[in-house]
Each structure stands twice: as C-alpha cells, then as structure tokens.
Design an enzyme around this catalytic site. Structure first.
Site, mmCIF file in Angstrom:
data_model
loop_
_atom_site.group_PDB
_atom_site.id
_atom_site.type_symbol
_atom_site.label_atom_id
_atom_site.label_comp_id
_atom_site.label_asym_id
_atom_site.label_seq_id
_atom_site.Cartn_x
_atom_site.Cartn_y
_atom_site.Cartn_z
ATOM 1 N N SER A 135 -31.214 63.003 47.608
ATOM 2 C CA SER A 135 -32.354 63.872 47.321
ATOM 3 C C SER A 135 -33.552 63.081 46.839
ATOM 4 O O SER A 135 -33.411 62.053 46.191
ATOM 5 C CB SER A 135 -32.004 64.911 46.253
ATOM 6 N N LYS A 189 -24.759 68.403 46.421
ATOM 7 C CA LYS A 189 -26.128 68.351 46.965
ATOM 8 C C LYS A 189 -26.574 69.740 47.426
ATOM 9 O O LYS A 189 -27.724 70.134 47.237
ATOM 10 C CB LYS A 189 -26.213 67.351 48.127
ATOM 11 N N HIS A 192 -27.507 71.648 44.402
ATOM 12 C CA HIS A 192 -28.803 71.086 43.978
ATOM 13 C C HIS A 192 -29.925 71.775 44.746
ATOM 14 O O HIS A 192 -30.923 72.200 44.171
ATOM 15 C CB HIS A 192 -28.819 69.571 44.216
ATOM 16 N N ASN A 193 -29.760 71.904 46.038
ATOM 17 C CA ASN A 193 -30.797 72.535 46.857
ATOM 18 C C ASN A 193 -30.938 74.020 46.532
ATOM 19 O O ASN A 193 -32.049 74.553 46.534
ATOM 20 C CB ASN A 193 -30.488 72.360 48.346
ATOM 21 N N GLU A 196 -32.885 74.211 43.529
ATOM 22 C CA GLU A 196 -34.266 73.909 43.922
ATOM 23 C C GLU A 196 -34.970 75.181 44.458
ATOM 24 O O GLU A 196 -36.117 75.461 44.095
ATOM 25 C CB GLU A 196 -34.215 72.811 44.982
#
Ligand SMILES: *[C@@H]1O[C@H](CO)[C@@H](O)[C@H](O)[C@H]1NC(C)=O
Length: 487
Positions: A135, A189, A192-193, A196
């Site tokens: 990222s 990940k 995480h997105n 986000e």
C-alpha cells in the site's frame, strides 16, 4: 542492454506504475534487481528511469527465461500485475524456468483464496509463494510503502532484509512484518482498503456538512483541513484533502474539486471486505455505508432526476437555512470525524481478528496497526493509539472499550450527536458518521431490543429463545396465549 556482471538479488515482473516504482525503490536500497515485462518498451522505460534517477542497479530483460536465470538462487521474483487471470498467466510463464526452492511473490490486490490456491499448486512444484499487500500508491512504492507479506515463512526470510529497507520507516521501525500463513497478507491488505473506504467516506461527509450547512468556501475548507492535520486527525488522507481544496481549475474558473463529477469508482477490495464481514457475522456498518455511498454515487443520472421530482414538490437540496456558528460547527465536525473513525477501525480490526480465529492465522492486531503507521494510504498518527491499545491488552474485545479510546469517545459524543442531528435536519446524508454512532450506541448498551426480535422469531417460527434468568432454550405458544387473552 547492459547485463549484470553477476546474478541480481531479486526479480520483478510487471512494470506498470506500482511495479516500476517498487523496482526503483529496491534498487535504490542497494539490491541489484532484474526487471521484466511482456511489453518490452516497459522494460526499456524502467531501465532508463533507473539511469536518470541515480544510475540505480536495474537490469532489464526482454524474455522470461533470461530474466529468471539472471536472479541469484534461491530466486525470488515479485509480480505486480492485475489480480486474477494475469497473475496465473505470469506464474505460468515464470515458473517454467524456476527451480525447487525458488519463490514467487504476488504484490497485487489479490483475493486471498486465490493466493492460497496458487501457493498449494506452487508447493507441488517445490516452489514457495507469498501474497504481499503493498500500500502507498505510486509515491509509497517508490519511497517506502507499507508491506503486508503472508504465506511461506521460509520465503519471507529470503527477502526480509530487502523488505525491511524498502518499506516506509517510522519511529517504531519499518512498516513491514511477516503477517501470517496462507492468504493472510492479502486479507489484511483487503481490510486495509475497506478501512480506507470508510476514512474517505467520513472525510467526504465532514466536507459536505461544512460546505453545505456551514457554507465554508474552498479556501476555508483548505485551512480547516490543514489545521486538523496538525492534531489528532493528522494523516495522509486529511493532508491530501487540504491540498485538493487549494487546486484551481486549469480548464476554467474556480476550483477543480467543484468540477469533478460526483461519481466514485472502485476496484473491489471494499466490496470483498463487506462480504467477508457478512460471512464472519462481524458488524462493519461504517465500512458498509462507505460502499453503499459509492453505489449511490454511481446513479448520477437517477439522482439528477430524483432531485427534479422533489424540487417540484418544494423540496430543495438543503432543507434548513439556519444560521450556524461556523467556528463551533468546525470544532464539532472534527470531533465527530474522530469518534467515527474509532468505530470504523474497531470494525476493521474485529473483522481481521474473526478471520484470524477462523483460519488459525494468529494475527497480531497491534503489529498491523504499527505497519500501517507509515507508507500506506490510511497512515495516521491515530494508528499509534491503536497500536498502544493492543499493546496494553492484546485480547481487547473492541477498541471502543480500551480506556483511552473510551475516554476520547465520551469527550466527543455530544459534538458527534450534534453533527449527526444537524445533518439529518438539513437533509445531508452522513451514513458513515450516523452508522458509526449507531454502532457505538448499540455496542455500549447492555440491553437491546433484540428480546423482541427473538420473541417474534419464536412466535412465528418456533426458533426458541433464552431467558435472562433461567438457563436453557424455551418455546412459548405465543399465538395461543394471545388468542386466549383476547377472548
Ligand atoms: C506488462 O505491461 C503491460 C502493460 O503495462 C501489462 O498489462 C502486463 O500485465 C505487464 N506484465 C507482464 C508480466 O508482462
């Protein structure tokens, strides 16, 4: 093209934006790297860039065989290609020339189960495999991303020295850690997105309230966000938001942000996060609301028509035109944003924990917060607080009940409620802030109206219920009793 005088340390295939930048980053940290792309112009472009950016040790290859053979054994090759079929294709091409003990790393946003499937297939060939979340976008890839490698520990050990140097560096060390087995790197990940998405939605709502109700100009918004970026909200996303408000339109009058079409794109990791939350029975309303907001934003033409329908009924865009105390509003919105953010991260972390328990990955939530402190899109000073919360108690049931976060929420809850009420009364939707507040108000109450839902389920479906005072499963003939009492 200059051939390396001795084998290179690592290889990288797939030289689109992320791949090119990551290759240069690795080379700059002192690791000679071989690069390959089917489109050979990409190879030449990367090598030339490496020359321009300080004569970095990047060696280009036009065919996969000499590319693979140029790397020292055991060979490690990072792939940065589009998720899905292109990954399988690249694996096929590269693995044909690889030998037992060599390793392939997928650095794309891949669905974690694909990584697990590939790791298994590779193991049958004696090859190792890692799925590594990367990222930080273009800038992060070039100067220090946050890295989330999962899969073979042995493979991780081969390149740990590289990753430690290539990753973003913060006060608590490099933003990389071995995540765990299987597809855990990709899974982390993905979440995480999802987080986000939530952050971006919350910021967009803060913008909408300040702009539509508070009547702040772009100049004022820029200074508000710049100010916020000096305090508890300090983060990459707040910083770029402040920047955006300052950019003038290069094709006409005014500011560029006002000319950007209000239709958000997406690539799928947010959707996967919400699907996983549902599969694991983890409530993630803030993240889900950000996904819904993107879906609704996509219906631009329908919304334009709907606005006409309601306007003709005397229903304008903003419902109240009450005068607001700007300074107070700005301060309230800051607090609402921060409190909502705590709820959003609590949901993301709990989703990761639930998956980790299901898969036996043994993920360490505090470590994840640590490697997100730098490099990645959600990097923020706030993540240090999350790390500390898990340092204090690794088994924390929910971030909301960490003593520090609980205190912060209590301090901010009246401002948070004021903002949500104001938005509702003004007809401004704030699904992220509202659902975060609902999440908090649900989680903090020891008794919910779920007793009634359970009674209804037992009434029509004999699903049984538990009691607050006696152990066991109970069923009541609600219908019969109700009929009797009516007579
Ligand atoms: C090479 O470049 C093209 C276009 O930039 C890309 O679509 C392709 O997947 C790349 N990767 C490999 C391994 O060839």
């Amino acid at each position: 093209m200059a051939a390396p005088s001795k084998p290179t340390r690592i290889g990288l295939a797939g030289l689109a934006v992320m791949g090119q930048n990551l290759a240069l980053n690795i080379a700059e940290k002192g690791f000679p790297i071989s690069v390959y792309n089917r489109t050979t112009s990409k190879v030449d472009e990367t090598v030339e860039r490496a020359k321009r950016e300080g004569d970095l040790p990047v060696f280009g290859f036009h065919d996969p065989e000499s590319f693979v053979h140029s790397v020292q054994k055991p060979r490690v090759i990072i792939m940065l290609v589009k998720a899905g079929a292109p990954v399988d294709q690249t694996i096929k091409t590269l693995s044909a020339y690889m030998e037992k003990g060599d390793c392939i790393i997928d650095g794309g946003n891949e669905w974690y189960e694909n990584t697990e499937r590939r790791a298994k297939a590779m193991a049958e060939l004696g090859l190792l495999y890692l799925g590594m979340g990367v990222s930080g976008g273009e800038e992060g890839a070039r100067h220090g991303p946050s890295l989330m490698p999962g899969g073979s520990v042995e493979a991780y050990k081969y390149i740990e020295d590289i990753l430690l140097k290539v990753a973003a560096q913060v006060d608590s060390g490099p933003c990389v850690t071995y995540i765990g087995e299987g597809g855990s790197g990709n899974f982390v990940k993905m979440v995480h997105n999802g987080i986000e998405y939530g952050d971006m939605q919350l910021i967009a709502e803060a913008y909408d309230v300040l702009k539509s109700v508070g009547k702040l100009s772009n100049e004022e918004l820029q200074s508000v966000f710049s100010e916020w970026n000096k305090g508890e909200l300090l983060s990459f996303l707040i910083e770029i938001t402040a920047d955006i408000f300052g950019i003038k339109d290069d094709k006409g009058e005014g500011y560029l942000v006002d000319k950007v079409l209000d239709k958000t794109g997406m690539k799928g990791t947010g959707k996967w996060t919400v699907q996983q939350a549902a599969d694991l029975s983890v409530a993630a309303p803030t993240i889900a609301s950000s996904l819904d907001a993107r879906f609704l934003s996509g219906l631009k033409e329908e919304r334009v028509e709907a606005a006409k329908v309601f306007k003709s009924g005397g229903f304008g865009d903003i419902l109240t035109d009450q005068a607001v105390d700007k300074k107070k509003l700005i301060d309230d919105v800051r607090q609402a944003l921060y409190a909502s953010k705590i709820c959003s991260y609590a949901q993301g972390m709990n989703l990761i924990r639930a998956k980790s328990a299901e898969k036996g990955w043994g993920l360490k939530l505090g470590e994840l917060a640590r490697i997100w402190k730098g490099g990645c899109i959600i990097r923020a000073i706030f993540l240090d607080r999350i790390k500390k919360a898990y340092d204090r108690n690794a088994d924390l049931a929910n971030l909301l009940v960490d003593p520090e976060f609980a205190k912060e929420i209590i301090e901010r809850q009246s401002a948070w409620r004021r903002v949500v009420c104001l938005a509702i009364n003004s007809g401004i939707s704030t699904p992220g802030m509202s659902s975060s507040l609902a999440y908090f108000d649900t989680y903090r109450r020891s008794r919910l109206p779920a007793n009634l839902v359970q009674a209804q389920r037992d009434y029509f479906g004999a699903h049984t219920y538990e009691r607050t005072d006696v152990e066991g499963a109970f069923h009541t003939e609600w219908f019969k009793l109700a009929k009797q009492s009516k007579i």
